[in-house]
Design an enzyme around this catalytic site. Structure first.
Site, PDB file in Angstrom:
ATOM      1  CB  CYS A 168     119.199 116.815  33.041  1.00 26.50           C
ATOM      2  SG  CYS A 168     120.085 115.507  33.926  1.00 26.50           S
ATOM      3  CB  CYS A 171     117.440 113.742  34.318  1.00 28.63           C
ATOM      4  SG  CYS A 171     118.678 114.795  35.040  1.00 28.63           S
ATOM      5  CG  ASP A 172     114.674 114.604  31.501  1.00 23.94           C
ATOM      6  OD1 ASP A 172     114.275 114.015  32.517  1.00 23.94           O
ATOM      7  OD2 ASP A 172     114.767 115.834  31.424  1.00 23.94           O
TER       8      ASP A 172
END
Ligand code: NAP
Length: 348
Positions: A168, A171-172
């Protein structure tokens, strides 16, 4: 007596549905999934995909700061003890999930640590069977079992998950470890382009590794990748190994040409997968209308209705497009309101 509503799942959609359903006095019973080796390997343990991530910087309400004291007071001791130490940087995925779980419990949600493995939606009340063989009846059901990111299945990839391997980018990708460093995105679809484009904001360079000589992504997205000054597409290549160690995390990867052009090693700090997701709907095959990829179909615009009246779907299990914690929470809220209104209409 049947339950009023059973919720299946334990990600942001499920916990938000539980918070709303509990506050509407529907006394929800929630199946959060089982802790088994198989679920661990599949990435389908309780608390879902967020439990597999580190920092969460894009969930509103959790800016950078030390939440330790709040976490101590807000989460029940057994769950709090099991969490990794708080890093004083806002909230982590597991912390956010434990907070949502506790919030749902505070309003009276009953939580069962088991999987629902079979459903009968042909009869009312609906019948659900858990993996321990127990049978449950419910007037309404909210399915929020999420989806899991696909991985290549390499042992080295598994070993370096959360140490530079991620599925992701949104997300990261903005984490400090990836800043101004070369990164790899595997895949050739729209997600791979989107992730490469997003990562290129932070990275020094992004290699897109694709197994064919043509992208699957839409023309406009493909053009974006091919013309981006920081993105280099490595065509007809597959990944043989992710390189790295426990201390430094990902340091590189070894690629193999599918056209007999030999091997190649890249020095990278991050390895992102964008090779699709698999919705957790195997136990619902033939019971609810789904698309070709197995995502549950919402049958009415702006509603969480499924093809079976009284069964609602929320979160990634019905959404292969946005796939964010906050959008999942939003549809979880919608599903609880839809269920509440549907149940009220049944009694009228
Ligand atoms: P996708 O379209 O299924 O693409 C998956 C990519 O991963 C393909 O290029 C595929 O290669 C590759 N792949 C799959 N398994 C692999 C493996 N084992 N090893 C190496 N490569 C592998 O999935 P997606 O990109 O996540 O998109 C899902 C849906 O969301 C699509 O309908 C997409 O259009 C949509 N979407 C749209 C946008 C947008 O419009 N902005 C953004 C994201 C997603 P092959 O091409 O060789 O099969």
């Amino acid at each position: 007596m049947p339950e009023k509503v059973i919720i299946i799942g334990s990600g942001p959609a499920a916990w938000t549905a539980a918070i709303y359903a509990a506050r509407a006095e529907l006394k929800p019973l929630l199946f959060e999934g089982a802790i088994t080796q198989e679920n661990q390997e599949n990435g389908t343990l309780p608390l879902g995909q967020l439990a597999l991530t580190t920092e969460v910087e894009n969930y509103p309400g959790f800016p950078t700061g030390d939440l330790s004291a709040y976490l101590d007071s807000a989460i029940a001791p057994p769950q709090r003890k099991a969490l990794p130490p708080h890093k004083k940087e806002g909230v982590s995925g597991p912390e956010l999930m434990e907070l949502m779980r506790q919030q749902a419990k505070n309003f009276g949600t009953r939580v069962t640590t088991d999987d629902i493995v079979e459903v009968d939606f042909d009869r009312r009340p609906f019948r659900l069977t858990a993996s321990d063989g127990s049978q449950h009846q419910s007037l309404a059901v909210i399915v929020a079992t999420g989806a899991r990111a696909n991985y290549l299945g390499l042992p080295s990839e598994q070993r370096l998950k959360n140490r530079g391997v991620s599925a992701c980018a949104v997300c990261d990708g903005a984490l400090p470890r990836f800043r101004d460093k070369p990164l790899v995105v595997v895949g050739g679809g729209d997600s791979a382009v989107e992730e490469a484009d997003y990562l290129a904001k932070f990275a020094s360079k992004v290699y897109m590794v694709h197994r064919r000589d043509e992208l699957r992504a839409s023309k406009i997205m493909a053009k974006r990748a091919m013309e981006h000054p920081k993105i280099e597409i490595l065509w007809s290549r597959v990944v043989d190994e992710v390189l790295g160690n426990d201390e430094e995390g990902v340091t590189g990867c070894r690629l193999r040409s599918t056209r007999g052009e030999g091997e190649q090693e890249l020095e990278i700090s991050g390895f992102f997968l964008a090779i699709g997701h698999t919705p957790n709907t195997a136990f619902l095959r033939g019971k609810l209308a789904m698309n070709d990829a197995g995502y549950i179909r919402w049958t009415t615009p702006q509603r969480t209705y499924t093809s079976v009246e009284g069964v609602f779907a929320a979160g990634d299990v019905a959404d292969d497009y946005y796939r964010q914690a906050v959008t999942a929470a939003g549809t979880g809220c919608m599903a609880a309101l839809d269920a509440e209104r549907w149940l009220a209409a049944q009694q009228a």
